[in-house]
Design an enzyme around this catalytic site. Structure first.
Site, PDB file in Angstrom:
ATOM      1  N   GLY A   8      -1.147  -1.058   1.901  1.00  0.00           N
ATOM      2  CA  GLY A   8      -2.542  -1.385   1.562  1.00  0.00           C
ATOM      3  C   GLY A   8      -3.162  -0.218   0.814  1.00  0.00           C
ATOM      4  O   GLY A   8      -4.339   0.100   0.970  1.00  0.00           O
ATOM      5  N   GLY A  11      -6.558  -0.149  -1.831  1.00  0.00           N
ATOM      6  CA  GLY A  11      -7.910  -0.456  -1.390  1.00  0.00           C
ATOM      7  C   GLY A  11      -8.797   0.779  -1.335  1.00  0.00           C
ATOM      8  O   GLY A  11      -8.450   1.853  -1.841  1.00  0.00           O
ATOM      9  N   GLN A  12      -9.947   0.619  -0.680  1.00  0.00           N
ATOM     10  CA  GLN A  12     -10.955   1.682  -0.687  1.00  0.00           C
ATOM     11  C   GLN A  12     -10.421   2.976  -0.065  1.00  0.00           C
ATOM     12  O   GLN A  12     -10.581   4.054  -0.635  1.00  0.00           O
ATOM     13  CB  GLN A  12     -12.219   1.227   0.060  1.00  0.00           C
ATOM     14  N   ASP A  34       1.254  -2.113  -1.878  1.00  0.00           N
ATOM     15  CA  ASP A  34       0.129  -3.040  -1.707  1.00  0.00           C
ATOM     16  C   ASP A  34       0.615  -4.434  -2.090  1.00  0.00           C
ATOM     17  O   ASP A  34       1.567  -4.566  -2.855  1.00  0.00           O
ATOM     18  CB  ASP A  34      -1.046  -2.624  -2.615  1.00  0.00           C
ATOM     19  N   ILE A  35      -0.068  -5.434  -1.593  1.00  0.00           N
ATOM     20  CA  ILE A  35       0.292  -6.808  -1.989  1.00  0.00           C
ATOM     21  C   ILE A  35      -0.054  -7.039  -3.458  1.00  0.00           C
ATOM     22  O   ILE A  35       0.562  -7.878  -4.119  1.00  0.00           O
ATOM     23  CB  ILE A  35      -0.399  -7.846  -1.069  1.00  0.00           C
ATOM     24  N   TYR A 142     -13.224 -10.078  12.812  1.00  0.00           N
ATOM     25  CA  TYR A 142     -12.716  -8.744  12.444  1.00  0.00           C
ATOM     26  C   TYR A 142     -12.733  -7.823  13.672  1.00  0.00           C
ATOM     27  O   TYR A 142     -11.727  -7.178  13.997  1.00  0.00           O
ATOM     28  CB  TYR A 142     -13.612  -8.203  11.337  1.00  0.00           C
ATOM     29  N   LYS A 146      -9.650  -6.125  15.715  1.00  0.00           N
ATOM     30  CA  LYS A 146      -9.520  -4.669  15.874  1.00  0.00           C
ATOM     31  C   LYS A 146      -9.421  -4.301  17.360  1.00  0.00           C
ATOM     32  O   LYS A 146      -8.626  -3.429  17.734  1.00  0.00           O
ATOM     33  CB  LYS A 146     -10.708  -3.945  15.230  1.00  0.00           C
TER      34      LYS A 146
HETATM   35  P1  NAD Z   1      -9.592  -2.663   1.455  1.00  0.00           P
HETATM   36  O1  NAD Z   1      -9.865  -4.121   1.607  1.00  0.00           O
HETATM   37  O2  NAD Z   1     -10.346  -1.920   0.440  1.00  0.00           O
HETATM   38  O3  NAD Z   1      -8.043  -2.430   1.191  1.00  0.00           O
HETATM   39  C1  NAD Z   1      -7.037  -3.149   1.850  1.00  0.00           C
HETATM   40  C2  NAD Z   1      -5.839  -3.214   0.942  1.00  0.00           C
HETATM   41  O4  NAD Z   1      -4.846  -3.982   1.619  1.00  0.00           O
HETATM   42  C3  NAD Z   1      -6.132  -3.931  -0.392  1.00  0.00           C
HETATM   43  O5  NAD Z   1      -5.705  -3.128  -1.486  1.00  0.00           O
HETATM   44  C4  NAD Z   1      -5.324  -5.216  -0.299  1.00  0.00           C
HETATM   45  O6  NAD Z   1      -4.805  -5.653  -1.551  1.00  0.00           O
HETATM   46  C5  NAD Z   1      -4.218  -4.812   0.648  1.00  0.00           C
HETATM   47  N1  NAD Z   1      -3.614  -5.964   1.315  1.00  0.00           N
HETATM   48  C6  NAD Z   1      -4.205  -7.126   1.685  1.00  0.00           C
HETATM   49  N2  NAD Z   1      -3.300  -7.951   2.227  1.00  0.00           N
HETATM   50  C7  NAD Z   1      -2.113  -7.301   2.208  1.00  0.00           C
HETATM   51  C8  NAD Z   1      -0.805  -7.631   2.620  1.00  0.00           C
HETATM   52  N3  NAD Z   1      -0.529  -8.844   3.149  1.00  0.00           N
HETATM   53  N4  NAD Z   1       0.169  -6.726   2.468  1.00  0.00           N
HETATM   54  C9  NAD Z   1      -0.094  -5.511   1.903  1.00  0.00           C
HETATM   55  N5  NAD Z   1      -1.302  -5.147   1.459  1.00  0.00           N
HETATM   56  C10 NAD Z   1      -2.302  -6.035   1.616  1.00  0.00           C
HETATM   57  O7  NAD Z   1      -9.783  -2.027   2.910  1.00  0.00           O
HETATM   58  P2  NAD Z   1     -10.117  -0.501   3.244  1.00  0.00           P
HETATM   59  O8  NAD Z   1     -11.580  -0.347   3.223  1.00  0.00           O
HETATM   60  O9  NAD Z   1      -9.267   0.405   2.454  1.00  0.00           O
HETATM   61  O10 NAD Z   1      -9.684  -0.466   4.783  1.00  0.00           O
HETATM   62  C11 NAD Z   1      -8.408  -0.080   5.196  1.00  0.00           C
HETATM   63  C12 NAD Z   1      -8.345  -0.175   6.712  1.00  0.00           C
HETATM   64  O11 NAD Z   1      -9.388   0.617   7.291  1.00  0.00           O
HETATM   65  C13 NAD Z   1      -8.544  -1.590   7.276  1.00  0.00           C
HETATM   66  O12 NAD Z   1      -7.759  -1.746   8.416  1.00  0.00           O
HETATM   67  C14 NAD Z   1     -10.001  -1.600   7.660  1.00  0.00           C
HETATM   68  O13 NAD Z   1     -10.249  -2.507   8.687  1.00  0.00           O
HETATM   69  C15 NAD Z   1     -10.186  -0.174   8.137  1.00  0.00           C
HETATM   70  N6  NAD Z   1     -11.586   0.243   8.091  1.00  0.00           N
HETATM   71  C16 NAD Z   1     -12.220   0.404   6.885  1.00  0.00           C
HETATM   72  C17 NAD Z   1     -13.558   0.783   6.863  1.00  0.00           C
HETATM   73  C18 NAD Z   1     -14.304   0.962   5.567  1.00  0.00           C
HETATM   74  O14 NAD Z   1     -15.532   1.194   5.606  1.00  0.00           O
HETATM   75  N7  NAD Z   1     -13.648   0.902   4.418  1.00  0.00           N
HETATM   76  C19 NAD Z   1     -14.246   0.994   8.070  1.00  0.00           C
HETATM   77  C20 NAD Z   1     -13.569   0.768   9.270  1.00  0.00           C
HETATM   78  C21 NAD Z   1     -12.229   0.421   9.269  1.00  0.00           C
HETATM   79  C1  AKB Z   2     -16.866  -3.351   7.370  1.00  0.00           C
HETATM   80  O1  AKB Z   2     -18.075  -3.307   7.076  1.00  0.00           O
HETATM   81  O2  AKB Z   2     -16.245  -4.379   7.632  1.00  0.00           O
HETATM   82  C2  AKB Z   2     -16.136  -2.031   7.457  1.00  0.00           C
HETATM   83  C3  AKB Z   2     -16.106  -1.543   8.863  1.00  0.00           C
HETATM   84  C4  AKB Z   2     -17.234  -0.788   9.406  1.00  0.00           C
HETATM   85  O3  AKB Z   2     -15.142  -1.773   9.553  1.00  0.00           O
HETATM   86  N1  AKB Z   2     -16.750  -1.107   6.561  1.00  0.00           N
END
Ligand code: NAD
Ligand code: AKB
Length: 311
Positions: A8, A11-12, A34-35, A142, A146
């Protein structure tokens, strides 16, 4: 030499994490996957493969062929998107985690990082300084995924000795990649609108307080928990980590002070209910005591870095 796998990675969090892991361990030793088929330009400096975390066999082959010892599993559907696609979210968020936990249980991986979220808390949890251990009744799919994931991580650690480490990220603020569909995404979009001098329609009410963190702090927390000696990691579900808390009105005011007037309207949608069920602020005493965690970025510093990075 054994390598690190980020799943993944486009992503962000993935882009910032891959860049930092490659800076520490060397470009060739950190494999981004990544997918999505195409590698984002920012992480083209090292190996990238298209990989679906739900394709168990392909994940196993890659782990064996590349001699992977550590996995950072970031693939998930975030809060807002997961509410639109509950079954797909449950499948990805749970089965993806199982696929990696099983590889570690079978001795193929030494260490796993899997992120949880403040979304594990719900309306019945204390809102202010939400403690590590408290009532947890999440109302979003979600948050439910988690919380279940946290329980499975602890279970695999207790029963099978899997070295899995996790933190409950707050809403993350960054500019290298767009956010993936969460409830805290407004706090990134607002910068884009300010820079482009476009009106901003905020999907949360102006007084909604949420726990947030700048990406640099989040990446440092991730690397610090992964580098800590195993005996320091006393919580194997997931650690609370705190950055700062603010409302849309407060961040808007801070941005206006730096970048001039912003035309903003508040039009809460379905994400307001999600935000209302989450904490205002987080107590991260356990992370501070166990592995010396402390955030560096306050709101002013975040605004400064975001405007600089996005301009
Ligand atoms: P994101 O959605 O920006 O990135 C996720 C990535 O996973 C994407 O690039 C997507 O293409 C890829 N993906 C989706 N399905 C897939 C699959 N089947 N196989 C492989 N890759 C796949 O999410 P993020 O913000 O980078 O978050 C990453 C992790 O951190 C997640 O578990 C999220 O729950 C957790 N998280 C994020 C935040 C936040 O604010 N960004 C906060 C709390 C927790
Ligand atoms: C969301 O808003 O879903 C994420 C998180 C706090 O897990 N940024």
């Amino acid at each position: 030499m054994s390598k690190i796998l980020v799943i993944g990675s486009s992503g962000q969090i993935g882009i910032d994490l891959v860049l930092e892991l490659r800076r520490i361990h060397g470009q060739e030793n950190v494999i981004a996957t990544d997918i999505k088929e195409h590698c984002p330009p920012l992480i083209k400096n090292g190996p990238f493969y298209q990989l679906d975390i739900l394709d168990k066999e392909k994940v196993l082959n890659l782990v064996q062929e590349e001699n992977i010892s550590e996995v950072y599993l970031l693939a998930a559907l975030l809060s807002a998107i997961a509410e639109q696609k509950p079954h797909a979210a449950w499948k990805l968020n749970m089965d993806g985690l199982f696929n990696i936990l099983e590889l570690a249980k079978d001795g193929l991986l030494k260490k796993i990082f899997w992120p949880s979220s403040i979304a594990v808390f719900g309306s019945n949890s204390p809102k202010t300084n939400t403690p590590q251990h408290t009532i947890m009744e999440p109302s979003t799919i979600y948050g439910i995924s988690k919380l279940a994931g946290e329980r499975w991580c602890e279970y695999y650690h207790e029963k099978y000795g899997v070295d899995v480490r996790s933190i409950r990220y707050p809403g993350l603020i960054s500019y290298k990649s767009k956010p993936g569909g969460g409830t805290t995404d407004y706090a990134i979009e607002i910068f884009e609108k300010s820079i482009n001098k476009e009106p901003f329609s905020c999907f949360l009410s102006k007084d909604t307080v949420l726990p947030m963190m700048y990406m640099d702090d989040a990446i440092r927390a991730t690397i610090e928990i992964m580098e800590a000696p195993p005996e320091k990691i006393k919580i194997r579900s997931s650690y609370n980590v705190a950055g700062i808390s603010f409302t849309p009105e407060q961040i808007a005011k801070g941005i206006e002070d730096e970048n001039g007037p912003l035309i903003i309207s508040y039009n809460p949608d379905f994400r307001q209910e999600i935000a209302n069920s989450w904490p205002d602020s987080i107590d991260d005493n356990h992370a501070q005591n166990d592995w010396n965690w402390n955030a560096n970025f306050d709101l002013n510093k975040i605004i400064f870095e975001m405007l600089k990075g996005m301009s």
